[in-house]
Design a protein around this motif. Structure first.
Motif, PDB file in Angstrom:
ATOM      1  N   LEU A  74      40.248  36.746  31.978  1.00  0.00           N
ATOM      2  CA  LEU A  74      39.393  37.737  31.924  1.00  0.00           C
ATOM      3  C   LEU A  74      37.637  37.623  32.302  1.00  0.00           C
ATOM      4  CD1 LEU A  74      40.385  39.380  28.545  1.00  0.00           C
ATOM      5  CD2 LEU A  74      40.780  40.357  30.589  1.00  0.00           C
ATOM      6  N   SER A 133      38.029  36.834  36.191  1.00  0.00           N
ATOM      7  CA  SER A 133      38.178  37.818  37.053  1.00  0.00           C
ATOM      8  C   SER A 133      37.160  38.965  37.221  1.00  0.00           C
ATOM      9  CB  SER A 133      39.473  38.423  36.505  1.00  0.00           C
ATOM     10  OG  SER A 133      40.717  37.888  36.596  1.00  0.00           O
ATOM     11  N   ALA A 134      36.583  39.287  35.795  1.00  0.00           N
ATOM     12  CA  ALA A 134      35.384  40.363  35.706  1.00  0.00           C
ATOM     13  C   ALA A 134      34.216  39.593  36.677  1.00  0.00           C
ATOM     14  CB  ALA A 134      35.147  40.587  34.298  1.00  0.00           C
ATOM     15  N   ARG A 144      35.792  49.308  32.999  1.00  0.00           N
ATOM     16  CA  ARG A 144      36.823  48.500  33.871  1.00  0.00           C
ATOM     17  C   ARG A 144      36.792  49.469  35.096  1.00  0.00           C
ATOM     18  NH1 ARG A 144      41.996  50.290  34.464  1.00  0.00           N
ATOM     19  NH2 ARG A 144      43.500  48.906  35.570  1.00  0.00           N
ATOM     20  N   GLN A 154      38.815  41.362  43.708  1.00  0.00           N
ATOM     21  CA  GLN A 154      38.828  41.644  42.509  1.00  0.00           C
ATOM     22  C   GLN A 154      39.357  43.148  42.479  1.00  0.00           C
ATOM     23  OE1 GLN A 154      34.704  42.837  41.023  1.00  0.00           O
ATOM     24  NE2 GLN A 154      35.080  41.513  39.275  1.00  0.00           N
ATOM     25  N   LEU A 180      41.733  43.767  39.104  1.00  0.00           N
ATOM     26  CA  LEU A 180      41.231  45.105  38.317  1.00  0.00           C
ATOM     27  C   LEU A 180      42.534  45.475  37.721  1.00  0.00           C
ATOM     28  CD1 LEU A 180      37.921  46.652  39.806  1.00  0.00           C
ATOM     29  CD2 LEU A 180      38.456  45.543  37.229  1.00  0.00           C
ATOM     30  N   LEU A 232      43.223  43.892  34.224  1.00  0.00           N
ATOM     31  CA  LEU A 232      42.369  43.596  33.388  1.00  0.00           C
ATOM     32  C   LEU A 232      42.676  44.797  32.280  1.00  0.00           C
ATOM     33  CD1 LEU A 232      39.246  42.510  35.534  1.00  0.00           C
ATOM     34  CD2 LEU A 232      40.822  41.142  34.502  1.00  0.00           C
TER      35      LEU A 232
END
Length: 551
Positions: A60, A63-64, A127, A230, A234, A237
């Protein structure tokens, strides 16, 4: 234990929202009574970070954190681009005004977008705002790569600025709300680590393409690749548990917390305790704001209401004061002028490969951000600032003294010095550029360990109901200050001399140290809900230090 009939996400109403009109008790008193009888507030397991959801939490975060990589890359490429672009834009060399506007427009549009992103993050979720930022990153990068005019470059940099403003706010907020309290400092620092990593990549790419005709187009265009990466990630996520509870999606919030804390029975009990704390906080804030089920319905009503709560409640104002102070000092100390114009500066100091020399600064920034990642929760946010800012101040004073014999005040302009080849301002004294370089490296190391990271922990200062708007205003302060520094650095170098410019930055560092000492409490190890209580009746500096000593 907590009452069995506490809201469980099934649609039953929490007892915190039920009261007799004749015997109504304050929500804060209810909360305190519940804590007195809630055994779940006692530690359930050892506070080892290895006990948490492990791989899921790190996936998480990274990725963010690609947003941070994009942020760093797009702020880092400007340094090498400015010294390699030549006459490719509008068929003329860039002037000092061109360079200043191209550089600062990113910060200006980041200033515009960050408050809007904060409000949208409350309305739509964290998000979705990151998703919009990725689209803007890709558009801005490709626009810059294809343009043939100065104003086209300004437009592309402005689109990137919109993306940077949104991403710098919401990504830190996203990670902060997902992270267990014992890991929050390190996980948010990963964002800074990726920002500095992006700057290193930008300098390496800039060096590799610096000798290629039109290489600057590849330098800026490659920034679209992480944005597309990304965008794909997303979809996998989750939203943050705190936003999900606030939006009435308790079942989803429980599921996300279960993944974060892992499948061990003790950790599942801890996840349930965190869920109850979040739910309790949301319920308390709804009663305190006296909105109940009549929440602001429109986007404008919600924005107005959140802004009112931010300034009306004493604890919220204190949180905003601290966050704004830290973000302002982070930029006004002049660090990003070094990131934006390091190649130009080292060119003036007669280094043969200014882009490669600039890479040493970027690598130092990355390595000491890595140090902060490993030590920030152990040393503490307040302490690391109080130790690092004086080193920054001394380093800038050394630069001030070293620049005195190299004063450029009488030079026609910075860009003319470099472009005309008359930039041998060392007068044979080769030690002064080396002293300046070493001082700037030490300055960068100290910045990366403290001010480069701690202000981005700002989300932990604010209660849930004003967290987005408070973080947005603090981030806007960051970008407003960044805009000022980016716009004024080269003109100040010409108008009042480099030595005076660096002396101004040193004075700001010294003032920032006093501010940190006076009003910034120690936040390390505190839950987001505990931070709210700490600031309720004052800045809580002594109380936080006492807690730190007892821990």
């Amino acid at each position: 234990m907590a009452p069995d009939h506490l809201h469980d996400g099934s649609g039953a109403e929490s007892p915190l929202l039920v009261h007799d009109n004749d015997t109504r008790r304050s929500p804060r008193r209810e909360h305190e009574d519940e804590l007195e009888h809630d055994d779940s507030q006692q530690p359930l397991v050892s506070e080892s970070t290895e006990s948490y959801g492990g791989l899921f939490v790190w996936i998480l975060t990274f990725s963010a954190g690609i947003s941070g990589l994009l942020f760093g890359y797009d702020t880092g490429v400007i340094s090498s681009m400015l010294v390699t672009i030549g006459s490719d834009l509008s068929n003329r060399p860039l002037t000092t005004a061109d360079k200043s506007i191209i550089t600062s427009c990113t910060s200006l549009f980041a200033l515009i977008s960050s408050p809007i992103a904060g409000l949208l993050a409350d309305r739509l979720g964290r998000r979705k705002v990151i998703l919009v930022a990725d689209g803007l990153f890709a558009i801005g990068a490709l626009w810059q790569a294809l343009t043939s005019s100065v104003w086209g470059m300004i437009a592309g940099r402005s689109a990137v600025g919109l993306a940077v403003g949104a991403a710098s706010l919401v990504t830190a907020l996203y990670i902060s709300e997902l992270a267990p309290s014992e890991m929050r400092g390190r996980l948010v620092t990963i964002l800074s680590l990726l920002i500095t990593g992006g700057q290193v990549v930008a300098y390496v790419i800039g060096w590799l393409f610096s000798s290629m005709p039109g290489g600057w187009r590849w330098i800026v265009g490659l920034g679209a690749l992480p944005a597309f990466l990304q965008l794909g990630l997303l979809f996998f996520l989750p939203e943050t548990p705190r936003w999900l509870v606030q939006a009435g999606q308790e079942t989803k919030a429980r599921a996300v917390l279960g993944k974060i804390y892992g499948s061990d029975p003790d950790m599942q009990r801890l996840a349930e305790r965190v869920f109850r704390d979040i739910e309790r906080e949301v319920a308390l804030e709804e009663e305190e704001m006296d909105v109940g089920h009549d929440k602001p319905s429109s986007f404008l009503d919600q924005a107005t209401h959140s802004m009112s709560e931010l300034f009306r409640i004493d604890g919220n104002r204190r949180a905003l004061t601290i966050a704004v102070m830290l973000q302002g000092v982070q930029q006004l100390c002049g660090f990003n002028s070094l990131m934006y114009f390091s190649a130009t500066l080292f060119s003036l100091l007669s280094f043969s490969s200014p882009t490669l020399i600039s890479l040493s600064v970027a690598v130092t920034n990355f390595l000491f951000t890595l140090f902060a990642f490993s030590q920030i929760d152990r040393i503490g946010r307040r302490r690391i600032l109080l130790l690092s800012i004086p080193i920054m101040t001394i380093s800038l004073i050394v630069c001030t003294l070293a620049f005195l014999p190299l004063d450029l005040k009488d030079a026609p302009s910075v860009h003319q010095l470099r472009d005309s080849g008359s930039n041998d301002i060392t007068k044979g004294n080769t030690s002064l550029p080396i002293i300046i370089l070493l001082s700037l490296i030490i300055y960068t190391a100290s910045y990366a360990a403290g001010l480069g990271n701690v202000p981005w922990q700002q989300s932990e200062l604010f209660p849930l109901n004003v967290r987005s708007v408070g973080s947005a205003l603090a981030t806007a302060t960051n970008w407003g200050s960044n805009f000022i520094v980016g716009l004024t650095f080269l003109p100040l170098m010409e108008w009042i001399s480099p030595s005076s410019t660096f002396l101004i930055y040193a004075a700001i560092c010294a003032a920032g140290w006093v501010g940190v000492w006076a009003i910034y409490p120690e936040m390390s190890g505190l839950s987001l809900e505990e931070v709210k209580e700490l600031l309720a009746d004052g800045y809580g500096v002594q109380e936080s230090l006492a807690r730190r000593r007892r821990a």
